[in-house]
Every structure is written in C-alpha cells, then in structure tokens.
Design a protein around this motif. Structure first.
Motif, PDB file in Angstrom:
ATOM      1  N   ASN A  32      -9.355  40.157  -6.869  1.00 14.81           N
ATOM      2  CA  ASN A  32      -9.350  39.360  -5.628  1.00 14.81           C
ATOM      3  C   ASN A  32      -9.987  37.987  -5.875  1.00 14.81           C
ATOM      4  O   ASN A  32     -10.520  37.710  -6.957  1.00 14.81           O
ATOM      5  CB  ASN A  32     -10.011  40.131  -4.472  1.00 14.81           C
ATOM      6  N   ASN A  33      -9.930  37.134  -4.833  1.00 20.21           N
ATOM      7  CA  ASN A  33     -10.418  35.748  -4.950  1.00 20.21           C
ATOM      8  C   ASN A  33     -11.843  35.655  -5.460  1.00 20.21           C
ATOM      9  O   ASN A  33     -12.147  34.887  -6.361  1.00 20.21           O
ATOM     10  CB  ASN A  33     -10.422  35.107  -3.549  1.00 20.21           C
ATOM     11  N   GLN A  34     -12.725  36.491  -4.835  1.00 23.06           N
ATOM     12  CA  GLN A  34     -14.142  36.383  -5.169  1.00 23.06           C
ATOM     13  C   GLN A  34     -14.389  36.758  -6.635  1.00 23.06           C
ATOM     14  O   GLN A  34     -15.195  36.121  -7.305  1.00 23.06           O
ATOM     15  CB  GLN A  34     -14.952  37.304  -4.236  1.00 23.06           C
ATOM     16  N   ALA A  35     -13.668  37.777  -7.124  1.00 27.12           N
ATOM     17  CA  ALA A  35     -13.853  38.167  -8.527  1.00 27.12           C
ATOM     18  C   ALA A  35     -13.386  37.031  -9.440  1.00 27.12           C
ATOM     19  O   ALA A  35     -14.005  36.766 -10.474  1.00 27.12           O
ATOM     20  CB  ALA A  35     -13.079  39.446  -8.822  1.00 27.12           C
ATOM     21  N   GLU A  36     -12.319  36.351  -9.038  1.00 24.43           N
ATOM     22  CA  GLU A  36     -11.849  35.194  -9.830  1.00 24.43           C
ATOM     23  C   GLU A  36     -12.974  34.162  -9.939  1.00 24.43           C
ATOM     24  O   GLU A  36     -13.236  33.618 -11.002  1.00 24.43           O
ATOM     25  CB  GLU A  36     -10.647  34.534  -9.150  1.00 24.43           C
ATOM     26  N   LYS A  37     -13.646  33.934  -8.758  1.00 20.45           N
ATOM     27  CA  LYS A  37     -14.713  32.924  -8.755  1.00 20.45           C
ATOM     28  C   LYS A  37     -15.881  33.380  -9.624  1.00 20.45           C
ATOM     29  O   LYS A  37     -16.389  32.628 -10.455  1.00 20.45           O
ATOM     30  CB  LYS A  37     -15.208  32.684  -7.323  1.00 20.45           C
ATOM     31  N   PHE A  38     -16.318  34.641  -9.430  1.00 26.83           N
ATOM     32  CA  PHE A  38     -17.466  35.144 -10.204  1.00 26.83           C
ATOM     33  C   PHE A  38     -17.184  35.072 -11.708  1.00 26.83           C
ATOM     34  O   PHE A  38     -18.057  34.771 -12.502  1.00 26.83           O
ATOM     35  CB  PHE A  38     -17.774  36.594  -9.845  1.00 26.83           C
ATOM     36  N   LEU A  39     -15.941  35.414 -12.074  1.00 26.22           N
ATOM     37  CA  LEU A  39     -15.626  35.495 -13.502  1.00 26.22           C
ATOM     38  C   LEU A  39     -15.108  34.168 -14.054  1.00 26.22           C
ATOM     39  O   LEU A  39     -14.847  34.053 -15.246  1.00 26.22           O
ATOM     40  CB  LEU A  39     -14.593  36.586 -13.760  1.00 26.22           C
ATOM     41  N   ASN A  40     -14.954  33.200 -13.115  1.00 29.65           N
ATOM     42  CA  ASN A  40     -14.484  31.889 -13.520  1.00 29.65           C
ATOM     43  C   ASN A  40     -13.149  31.978 -14.261  1.00 29.65           C
ATOM     44  O   ASN A  40     -13.014  31.546 -15.397  1.00 29.65           O
ATOM     45  CB  ASN A  40     -15.576  31.236 -14.397  1.00 29.65           C
ATOM     46  N   ILE A  41     -12.184  32.584 -13.579  1.00 27.55           N
ATOM     47  CA  ILE A  41     -10.919  32.886 -14.222  1.00 27.55           C
ATOM     48  C   ILE A  41      -9.825  32.887 -13.160  1.00 27.55           C
ATOM     49  O   ILE A  41     -10.114  33.089 -11.975  1.00 27.55           O
ATOM     50  CB  ILE A  41     -11.036  34.290 -14.865  1.00 27.55           C
ATOM     51  N   SER A  42      -8.560  32.626 -13.510  1.00 27.93           N
ATOM     52  CA  SER A  42      -7.502  32.716 -12.482  1.00 27.93           C
ATOM     53  C   SER A  42      -6.655  33.943 -12.770  1.00 27.93           C
ATOM     54  O   SER A  42      -6.464  34.332 -13.930  1.00 27.93           O
ATOM     55  CB  SER A  42      -6.649  31.461 -12.477  1.00 27.93           C
ATOM     56  N   ARG A  43      -6.150  34.556 -11.675  1.00 24.02           N
ATOM     57  CA  ARG A  43      -5.472  35.849 -11.858  1.00 24.02           C
ATOM     58  C   ARG A  43      -4.260  35.754 -12.771  1.00 24.02           C
ATOM     59  O   ARG A  43      -3.938  36.679 -13.490  1.00 24.02           O
ATOM     60  CB  ARG A  43      -5.149  36.496 -10.511  1.00 24.02           C
ATOM     61  N   SER A  64     -15.870  34.128 -21.579  1.00 23.97           N
ATOM     62  CA  SER A  64     -17.288  34.476 -21.639  1.00 23.97           C
ATOM     63  C   SER A  64     -17.780  35.401 -20.527  1.00 23.97           C
ATOM     64  O   SER A  64     -18.491  36.355 -20.779  1.00 23.97           O
ATOM     65  CB  SER A  64     -18.116  33.207 -21.661  1.00 23.97           C
ATOM     66  N   ASN A  65     -17.389  35.108 -19.263  1.00 23.69           N
ATOM     67  CA  ASN A  65     -17.956  35.915 -18.183  1.00 23.69           C
ATOM     68  C   ASN A  65     -17.457  37.349 -18.196  1.00 23.69           C
ATOM     69  O   ASN A  65     -18.185  38.273 -17.879  1.00 23.69           O
ATOM     70  CB  ASN A  65     -17.668  35.288 -16.828  1.00 23.69           C
ATOM     71  N   ILE A  66     -16.196  37.517 -18.546  1.00 18.14           N
ATOM     72  CA  ILE A  66     -15.640  38.872 -18.630  1.00 18.14           C
ATOM     73  C   ILE A  66     -16.418  39.641 -19.680  1.00 18.14           C
ATOM     74  O   ILE A  66     -16.835  40.775 -19.486  1.00 18.14           O
ATOM     75  CB  ILE A  66     -14.155  38.832 -19.023  1.00 18.14           C
ATOM     76  N   LYS A  67     -16.633  38.970 -20.797  1.00 17.72           N
ATOM     77  CA  LYS A  67     -17.319  39.632 -21.902  1.00 17.72           C
ATOM     78  C   LYS A  67     -18.715  40.060 -21.451  1.00 17.72           C
ATOM     79  O   LYS A  67     -19.140  41.186 -21.654  1.00 17.72           O
ATOM     80  CB  LYS A  67     -17.422  38.640 -23.056  1.00 17.72           C
ATOM     81  N   LYS A  68     -19.373  39.123 -20.763  1.00 24.07           N
ATOM     82  CA  LYS A  68     -20.756  39.358 -20.377  1.00 24.07           C
ATOM     83  C   LYS A  68     -20.873  40.472 -19.337  1.00 24.07           C
ATOM     84  O   LYS A  68     -21.804  41.258 -19.350  1.00 24.07           O
ATOM     85  CB  LYS A  68     -21.316  38.063 -19.781  1.00 24.07           C
ATOM     86  N   ILE A  69     -19.927  40.508 -18.432  1.00 21.49           N
ATOM     87  CA  ILE A  69     -20.070  41.451 -17.324  1.00 21.49           C
ATOM     88  C   ILE A  69     -19.333  42.753 -17.564  1.00 21.49           C
ATOM     89  O   ILE A  69     -19.909  43.825 -17.557  1.00 21.49           O
ATOM     90  CB  ILE A  69     -19.522  40.844 -16.016  1.00 21.49           C
TER      91      ILE A  69
END
Ligand code: ADP
Length: 424
Positions: free
Chosen positions: A109-120, A135-140
C-alpha cells in the motif's frame, strides 16, 4: 407440447382438411362439414396452446433479463466495494505488504511505499529476497523474513526519526496457500514520548536520591552513637526511620532501572551469549546471602551444550538477579531454592523454584503489574517496591520472550522465563 405431438396434430389436421375438401368437392356436405369443423376445432386448439406457450416463454425471457440486470448491478456494486476497500487499505496510516510463500510481493500500500522509499511498480511480483540492494527493504524486511517461523514482531529504527514496529503474520489465502502479511507501524512518536517520560523520571529520581542518601548517612551516625548516647525509644524510632528511608532508596533505584528499560538504545546492546554464564555470575554474587540463610541451593545446568541467545546481557542479568533476590527474600531460613536451565521448543528456558511463602491464588495474575506486592509479602520483614517483576517482564518481552509464575501459597513459587534461540 412435444415435437411428436405437434407433428401428429399437424398431420391429423392436414388429413382432415384433405378429407373434408374431398367430400366437399363430391358434394357430400353431410360428411364434409363435420370433418372440416373438427379440423378447424383442432387447429384452433393448437393455435391456442401455441400462443399460451409463447406467452410463457416471453415471461421467462423477461425474468431472465431481470436476473441478468440484477447480477450486473451486483457485480458493479462488488467492484465499487472492492475499489473502496483497496482505497482504504491504500490510505491506511500503517504500511502493509503481502508476500506469497515464495516471497514474491503480491501487494503493497501507499504507506509501505513511503516507509520503504520504493514505488510499487519496481517491486510488485518480484521476490523480496532479490531486493536486498534496496536499502530499506534490506534493513527492515529481509532479516525478518529470514527468521520468520510464525508470528514475528520487532521494533526497528529504520533511520533517524523513523522507528517502525514491524509484524509478520501468516495470511491464509487458500488451503495450502499461505502468504505473509507484513505490517509496518510508525511508533516514533510513542517512543519519543516514552523517552521523554523516562528522562523526566530519571532526572527527578536522581534529584531525590541525593537527599535520601544524605539522610541515610546521618541516621547511620545517630544509630552508631557517633553523636552520643541515645535512649532505647529514640533508637527504635531511628531504626524505623532508617528502614523507611531504605525502602525509599530502593524505590528510587527501581524507578531508575525502569526508566532505562524502554531506552531507545535498547536495540543496539545485544550480543550472542550463553545464558548459563549469566546465571553463574549472578549466583556467585548471592553466594554469601544464600549461605547466611542456610538455604539448600541447587543449580541444575543443562546436560547438553546450551544454544545461544541474542540479548542485552546486562538487562537479562538484571532479571535473573531480581528473581534470585526475591526467591531468597521470600524463602524462610533453611528453605530450598533450585535453578534449572534448559533448551526447549526453540528457546532457552530459565526456571527458579523456591520453598517460600508463595503467592496467593487471587493475586498471581496481577503479580507482574507495577507496584504490585502480594498481601503475604507485607507480613514478612522484607521491604519491597513491587517494581522488580514489572522490570523483569518488560526486559523479557522486549527480547520476544515470555515470563510466568506458578505458585501455591505457603508451598513455594516457580518463576520461569524463556528467550528465543538466536539464529546463527
Ligand atoms: P518487591 O519484591 O520489591 O516487592 P517485585 O516486583 O520483585 O517487588 O515482586 C512483586 C511481588 O511479588 C512481591 O512483593 C511479592 O509479593 C511477590 N513475589 C515475588 N517473588 C516472590 C517469591 N519468590 N515468592 C513469593 N512471592 C514473591
């Protein structure tokens, strides 16, 4: 009306008309008229039945059209509802991701895109494991998926000013088709508020500690007669004041510890340890006290090599110390205390059993609550604040472990905790 019946009636009418016509031509009107009348009657009957049939079909057709219209309406309604549902999920303040059993991303969803700094567009239908470089996916997400064996929850400081509570749970899409639902919840504000509250407690409590320590020193001097003789009555009062002051100092110490538990630095002080070593060092510290109370003490070490746990060692030691301290405190002279440590169900389990006063049945459930002291604890000489077990519970749960009590009043208590085995 069956096909054969139609054929038969049609045939019969034709024969009757031909026969009637033949008699008519032969001027045999007496025979021709009844035959032709019968033919006309049969024709009329057939036409009537046919018209009824057509009307029925017409009605059926209209009904069918209505049903089709209704199902189209329902389909449109379901579509709108589905779109609304997706819109709602998209606009949620929590981030949501769904990955299938092969770790391919099915939904974000939108918010996860923002948190992960990524587009669907970049990640949909791709395996999350292939996205380690983002990076963010890796980290989280990646470390969590790697460790995922059921419901999992962890707080992660993704970057400055962003702390996420990440939870992963199974999502049953169909039989044998279990996906994973990943929820990302922004807890930065809560964490900052807790840190501010803890800072306030710790500053206030520090301020309190200095005068309390000064009072302790003065009372000691009075009691050791440094300022001259005192009467028995004065001594009694001073002793009581000293005790009260001691419990205030204990409370201050416990509050200081508690304010440290939720500290944000929590995430970084963990290391791989053998819990047995921590227990041994705490036991060593209490050796004299155990001997003084003539307690029959047993420490059952694990028979096999114990798997390691990934924890903040000083905090876990604090838990062990609190449980042992309580066991000694609430067990009478010549009592018994037994500590066991073992590996069980994917975790390392610590257990301390004593033959002390136990906890009354109706108070067991509340025993881990802040400032909770059981009624029977007040009838002992022991001072307490009711904060030690709260701190212990916070620490263990911060490490994704569990802590619990089994007890029978006047028989004894067993406090246990378990910590998940680290994935090396
Ligand atoms: P404190 O011991 O300072 O009062 P804790 O939070 O450590 O605070 O313990 C809370 C209460 O739980 C105690 O006051 C006591 O009533 C009960 N308790 C804890 N450990 C034991 C034990 N080993 N045996 C009996 N009661 C216990």
């Amino acid at each position: 009306m069956s096909k054969n019946f139609v054929k038969f009636t049609g045939g019969l009418i034709s024969i009757l008309i031909i026969l009637g016509g033949w008699f008519l031509v032969g001027d045999k009107l007496v025979i021709a008229i009844p035959i032709l009348t019968l033919a006309i009657f049969l024709l009329f009957l057939s036409l009537k039945t046919l018209s009824d049939k057509i009307k029925k079909l017409e009605k059926g057709k209209m009904g069918l059209e209505h049903v089709l219209e209704r199902s189209e309406e329902n389909r449109k309604k379901a579509e709108t509802l589905k779109n609304k549902f997706y819109l709602m999920i998209d606009e949620l303040s929590d981030g949501l991701l769904v990955v299938n059993k092969d770790n391919n991303i099915l939904f974000i969803n939108n918010q996860a895109e923002k948190f992960l700094n990524i587009s669907r567009g970049e990640i949909l239908n791709r395996s999350i494991l292939r996205l380690r470089d983002l990076s963010n996916i890796k980290k989280i997400v990646f470390p969590l998926l790697a460790n995922f064996k059921g419901v999992h929850e962890e707080e992660v400081e993704v970057k400055k000013n962003l702390i996420l509570n990440i939870s992963i749970e199974p999502l049953v899409l169909a039989k044998n088709n279990i996906a994973k639902l990943i929820t990302l919840q922004d807890i930065t504000k809560i964490k900052v508020a807790i840190a501010a509250k803890n800072k306030l407690i710790s500053v206030t409590v520090h301020q309190l500690k200095a005068p309390l320590s000064a009072i302790r020193a003065s009372l000691r001097m009075f009691l050791s007669k440094d300022f001259g003789k005192i009467t028995k009555k004065q001594e009694d009062i001073l002793e009581k004041t000293y005790e009260k002051n001691e419990s205030a100092i204990n409370l201050v110490d416990d509050l200081l510890e508690e304010s440290k538990v939720d500290d944000l630095s929590n995430f970084s002080n963990r290391s791989l340890i053998n819990l047995e070593d921590s227990v041994s060092s705490v036991v060593e510290f209490y050796k004299e006290e155990i001997e003084k109370k003539k307690i029959d003490f047993i420490f059952n070490k694990s028979e096999e090599k114990l798997p390691k746990v990934f924890v903040d060692s000083s905090k876990v030691k604090m838990v062990i110390q609190n449980l042992l301290d309580n066991a000694i405190k609430y067990t009478p002279l010549k009592g018994k205390i037994e500590i066991s440590i073992m590996s069980k169900d994917g975790s390392v389990q610590f257990k301390i059993t004593d033959s002390g006063i136990g906890v009354p049945e109706d108070q067991k459930e509340k025993i881990f609550q802040r400032f909770m002291r059981a009624d029977n604890a007040f009838s002992t000489e022991e001072l307490g604040t009711g904060l030690g077990l709260t701190i212990a519970k916070d620490i263990i749960e911060n490490h994704h472990g569990k802590i619990w009590l089994e007890s029978e009043e006047n028989q004894g208590s067993t406090f246990s905790f378990s910590l998940p085995i680290a994935n090396n």
